[in-house]
Design a protein around this motif. Structure first.
Motif, PDB file in Angstrom:
ATOM      1  N   PRO A 194      -0.616  10.454   7.377  1.00 14.45           N
ATOM      2  CA  PRO A 194      -1.285   9.752   7.417  1.00 14.45           C
ATOM      3  C   PRO A 194      -1.197   8.936   6.547  1.00 14.45           C
ATOM      4  O   PRO A 194      -1.214   9.491   5.198  1.00 14.45           O
ATOM      5  CB  PRO A 194      -2.351  10.041   7.955  1.00 14.45           C
ATOM      6  CG  PRO A 194      -2.739  11.353   8.142  1.00 14.45           C
ATOM      7  CD  PRO A 194      -1.131  11.816   8.190  1.00 14.45           C
ATOM      8  N   VAL A 195      -1.255   6.656   6.204  1.00 16.88           N
ATOM      9  CA  VAL A 195      -1.613   6.396   4.995  1.00 16.88           C
ATOM     10  C   VAL A 195      -2.729   5.918   5.232  1.00 16.88           C
ATOM     11  O   VAL A 195      -3.090   5.092   5.886  1.00 16.88           O
ATOM     12  CB  VAL A 195       0.040   5.625   4.999  1.00 16.88           C
ATOM     13  CG1 VAL A 195      -0.688   4.464   3.942  1.00 16.88           C
ATOM     14  CG2 VAL A 195       0.813   6.145   4.798  1.00 16.88           C
ATOM     15  N   GLU A 196      -3.252   5.578   4.330  1.00 18.13           N
ATOM     16  CA  GLU A 196      -4.499   5.362   4.144  1.00 18.13           C
ATOM     17  C   GLU A 196      -4.298   3.333   4.096  1.00 18.13           C
ATOM     18  O   GLU A 196      -3.341   3.602   3.698  1.00 18.13           O
ATOM     19  CB  GLU A 196      -5.218   6.236   2.148  1.00 18.13           C
ATOM     20  CG  GLU A 196      -4.356   5.387   0.973  1.00 18.13           C
ATOM     21  CD  GLU A 196      -4.793   6.121   0.235  1.00 18.13           C
ATOM     22  OE1 GLU A 196      -5.433   5.082  -1.066  1.00 18.13           O
ATOM     23  OE2 GLU A 196      -5.406   7.368  -0.118  1.00 18.13           O
ATOM     24  N   ILE A 197      -5.549   3.637   4.638  1.00 17.35           N
ATOM     25  CA  ILE A 197      -5.381   1.749   4.412  1.00 17.35           C
ATOM     26  C   ILE A 197      -5.667   0.984   3.324  1.00 17.35           C
ATOM     27  O   ILE A 197      -6.501   1.730   2.523  1.00 17.35           O
ATOM     28  CB  ILE A 197      -6.647   1.083   5.574  1.00 17.35           C
ATOM     29  CG1 ILE A 197      -6.607   1.913   6.619  1.00 17.35           C
ATOM     30  CG2 ILE A 197      -6.822  -0.542   5.109  1.00 17.35           C
ATOM     31  CD1 ILE A 197      -8.120   1.748   7.770  1.00 17.35           C
ATOM     32  N   GLY A 198      -5.458   0.047   3.160  1.00 18.80           N
ATOM     33  CA  GLY A 198      -4.632  -0.502   1.559  1.00 18.80           C
ATOM     34  C   GLY A 198      -3.949  -0.092   0.501  1.00 18.80           C
ATOM     35  O   GLY A 198      -3.642  -0.601  -0.781  1.00 18.80           O
ATOM     36  N   ARG A 199      -3.291   0.663   0.890  1.00 19.07           N
ATOM     37  CA  ARG A 199      -2.438   1.211   0.446  1.00 19.07           C
ATOM     38  C   ARG A 199      -0.874   1.063  -0.146  1.00 19.07           C
ATOM     39  O   ARG A 199      -0.553   0.662   1.157  1.00 19.07           O
ATOM     40  CB  ARG A 199      -2.128   2.717   0.319  1.00 19.07           C
ATOM     41  CG  ARG A 199      -1.165   4.078  -0.615  1.00 19.07           C
ATOM     42  CD  ARG A 199      -0.810   5.228  -1.073  1.00 19.07           C
ATOM     43  NE  ARG A 199      -0.052   5.574  -1.017  1.00 19.07           N
ATOM     44  CZ  ARG A 199       0.773   6.084  -0.400  1.00 19.07           C
ATOM     45  NH1 ARG A 199       1.441   6.277   0.820  1.00 19.07           N
ATOM     46  NH2 ARG A 199       2.264   6.262  -1.498  1.00 19.07           N
ATOM     47  N   GLU A 200      -0.335   0.731  -1.093  1.00 25.19           N
ATOM     48  CA  GLU A 200       0.901   0.339  -1.283  1.00 25.19           C
ATOM     49  C   GLU A 200       2.502   0.595  -0.793  1.00 25.19           C
ATOM     50  O   GLU A 200       1.898   1.936  -1.217  1.00 25.19           O
ATOM     51  CB  GLU A 200       1.008  -0.849  -2.789  1.00 25.19           C
ATOM     52  CG  GLU A 200       2.380  -1.581  -3.080  1.00 25.19           C
ATOM     53  CD  GLU A 200       2.269  -2.082  -1.919  1.00 25.19           C
ATOM     54  OE1 GLU A 200       3.276  -2.372  -1.541  1.00 25.19           O
ATOM     55  OE2 GLU A 200       1.749  -4.106  -2.359  1.00 25.19           O
ATOM     56  N   ILE A 201       2.609   0.225  -0.448  1.00 22.74           N
ATOM     57  CA  ILE A 201       3.986   1.287   0.380  1.00 22.74           C
ATOM     58  C   ILE A 201       5.376   0.318   0.176  1.00 22.74           C
ATOM     59  O   ILE A 201       6.093   1.096   0.887  1.00 22.74           O
ATOM     60  CB  ILE A 201       3.678   1.280   1.788  1.00 22.74           C
ATOM     61  CG1 ILE A 201       3.850   0.533   3.075  1.00 22.74           C
ATOM     62  CG2 ILE A 201       2.780   2.871   1.770  1.00 22.74           C
ATOM     63  CD1 ILE A 201       3.718   1.365   3.929  1.00 22.74           C
ATOM     64  N   ALA A 202       5.337  -0.268  -0.048  1.00 18.06           N
ATOM     65  CA  ALA A 202       6.380  -1.520  -0.037  1.00 18.06           C
ATOM     66  C   ALA A 202       7.493  -0.289  -0.851  1.00 18.06           C
ATOM     67  O   ALA A 202       8.458  -0.437  -0.183  1.00 18.06           O
ATOM     68  CB  ALA A 202       6.407  -2.352  -1.106  1.00 18.06           C
ATOM     69  N   ALA A 203       7.235   0.116  -1.491  1.00 21.45           N
ATOM     70  CA  ALA A 203       7.891   1.058  -2.546  1.00 21.45           C
ATOM     71  C   ALA A 203       8.527   1.961  -1.974  1.00 21.45           C
ATOM     72  O   ALA A 203       9.882   2.496  -1.551  1.00 21.45           O
ATOM     73  CB  ALA A 203       7.928   1.447  -4.248  1.00 21.45           C
ATOM     74  N   ASP A 204       7.739   2.225  -1.779  1.00 21.74           N
ATOM     75  CA  ASP A 204       8.347   3.868  -0.509  1.00 21.74           C
ATOM     76  C   ASP A 204       8.931   3.641   0.844  1.00 21.74           C
ATOM     77  O   ASP A 204      10.076   4.406   0.752  1.00 21.74           O
ATOM     78  CB  ASP A 204       6.722   4.095   0.455  1.00 21.74           C
ATOM     79  CG  ASP A 204       5.748   4.830  -1.106  1.00 21.74           C
ATOM     80  OD1 ASP A 204       6.447   5.244  -1.674  1.00 21.74           O
ATOM     81  OD2 ASP A 204       4.471   5.456  -0.312  1.00 21.74           O
ATOM     82  N   ILE A 205       8.744   2.465   1.256  1.00 26.62           N
ATOM     83  CA  ILE A 205      10.070   1.925   2.396  1.00 26.62           C
ATOM     84  C   ILE A 205      11.345   1.074   1.896  1.00 26.62           C
ATOM     85  O   ILE A 205      11.593   0.785   2.677  1.00 26.62           O
ATOM     86  CB  ILE A 205       9.279   1.411   3.230  1.00 26.62           C
ATOM     87  CG1 ILE A 205       9.014   0.516   3.227  1.00 26.62           C
ATOM     88  CG2 ILE A 205       7.745   1.913   3.528  1.00 26.62           C
ATOM     89  CD1 ILE A 205       7.499  -0.425   4.023  1.00 26.62           C
ATOM     90  N   GLY A 206      11.273   0.804  -0.017  1.00 26.74           N
ATOM     91  CA  GLY A 206      12.536   0.369   0.041  1.00 26.74           C
ATOM     92  C   GLY A 206      12.331  -1.251   0.072  1.00 26.74           C
ATOM     93  O   GLY A 206      13.337  -1.926   0.252  1.00 26.74           O
ATOM     94  N   VAL A 207      11.184  -1.650   0.190  1.00 26.66           N
ATOM     95  CA  VAL A 207      10.730  -3.383   0.389  1.00 26.66           C
ATOM     96  C   VAL A 207      10.463  -3.692  -1.117  1.00 26.66           C
ATOM     97  O   VAL A 207       9.658  -3.019  -1.689  1.00 26.66           O
ATOM     98  CB  VAL A 207       9.534  -3.055   1.404  1.00 26.66           C
ATOM     99  CG1 VAL A 207       9.096  -4.847   1.162  1.00 26.66           C
ATOM    100  CG2 VAL A 207       9.827  -3.045   3.221  1.00 26.66           C
ATOM    101  N   THR A 208      11.504  -4.306  -0.975  1.00 22.07           N
ATOM    102  CA  THR A 208      11.030  -5.707  -2.878  1.00 22.07           C
ATOM    103  C   THR A 208      11.117  -7.053  -2.242  1.00 22.07           C
ATOM    104  O   THR A 208      11.221  -7.801  -1.082  1.00 22.07           O
ATOM    105  CB  THR A 208      12.632  -5.766  -3.306  1.00 22.07           C
ATOM    106  OG1 THR A 208      13.603  -6.115  -2.333  1.00 22.07           O
ATOM    107  CG2 THR A 208      12.915  -4.092  -3.274  1.00 22.07           C
ATOM    108  N   HIS A 209      10.295  -7.905  -3.742  1.00 22.60           N
ATOM    109  CA  HIS A 209       9.740  -8.799  -3.983  1.00 22.60           C
ATOM    110  C   HIS A 209      10.957  -9.842  -3.564  1.00 22.60           C
ATOM    111  O   HIS A 209      11.683  -9.861  -4.488  1.00 22.60           O
ATOM    112  CB  HIS A 209       8.394  -9.541  -4.482  1.00 22.60           C
ATOM    113  CG  HIS A 209       8.510 -10.782  -4.657  1.00 22.60           C
ATOM    114  ND1 HIS A 209       7.420 -11.123  -3.693  1.00 22.60           N
ATOM    115  CD2 HIS A 209       8.997 -11.958  -5.249  1.00 22.60           C
ATOM    116  CE1 HIS A 209       7.289 -12.018  -4.374  1.00 22.60           C
ATOM    117  NE2 HIS A 209       8.240 -13.022  -4.989  1.00 22.60           N
TER     118      HIS A 209
END
Length: 183
Positions: free
Chosen positions: A1-16
């Motif tokens: 489980p992932v805590e609410i509010g944790r930034e996970i973009a890098a973990d799943i390969g999403v970039t700006h």
């Protein structure tokens, strides 16, 4: 489980996403202050004709979309500029967009108009024509001298166009500032 509010973009390969820089000569970048690209409605594009509604009917001047804006940001800093359909242009450059701004003194007129009324943001939209812009046998406007024809007022702070009952309707502004309009 992932805590609410944790930034996970890098973990799943999403970039700006960073839009590419403008490649057109003298372009500063994309359209500022929430001003969208020009996209006027034409009768041919309507699925349903608005019978019984009051509409504007004007001649399609065939050229290139050119808009001029005035905007006061949250710090009280005034911005004004020259826009094509999708890009903002350096006001110090010499091109069809900026030449029309200079010939008509649009940016100074807009500044005066907006200060007088306490407006924070306005964009006047029109079409640059002449000088072989959109040159074609069936385009009489391309054979004229460089000019600009005002066709609508966009209100960026309200995300809407001024309608014919609005004091900021394009014909009202054009009359007050001495700007040319589409026939």
């Amino acid at each position: 489980p992932v805590e609410i509010g944790r930034e996970i973009a890098a973990d799943i390969g999403v970039t700006h996403y960073e839009p590419p820089l403008a490649q057109e000569l003298h372009a500063k970048g994309t359209l500022p202050f929430g001003i969208g690209k020009t996209d006027e409605c034409r009768l041919e594009a309507l699925d349903v004709v608005p019978w019984g509604e009051l509409v504007d009917v004007s001649l399609k001047v065939d050229g290139k979309s050119t808009s001029f804006y005035w905007h006061v940001d949250e710090d009280g800093v005034e911005h004004r500029g020259v826009l094509g359909r999708t890009l903002e242009y350096d006001t110090d450059a010499i091109n069809d967009y900026t030449q029309n701004a200079a010939n008509l003194d649009v940016l100074n007129k807009l500044s005066y108009f907006c200060r007088k009324r306490g407006l924070r943001s306005i964009c006047v939209r029109g079409e640059s024509y002449g000088r072989k812009i959109q040159a074609a046998k069936n385009n009489p406007h391309s054979q004229l001298n460089l000019g600009w024809a005002f066709f609508s007022t966009y209100l960026p702070g309200e995300h809407r166009y001024a309608r014919n009952s609005d004091p900021l309707y394009y014909l009202n502004i054009a009359e007050e500032l001495g700007l040319p309009t589409v026939p």
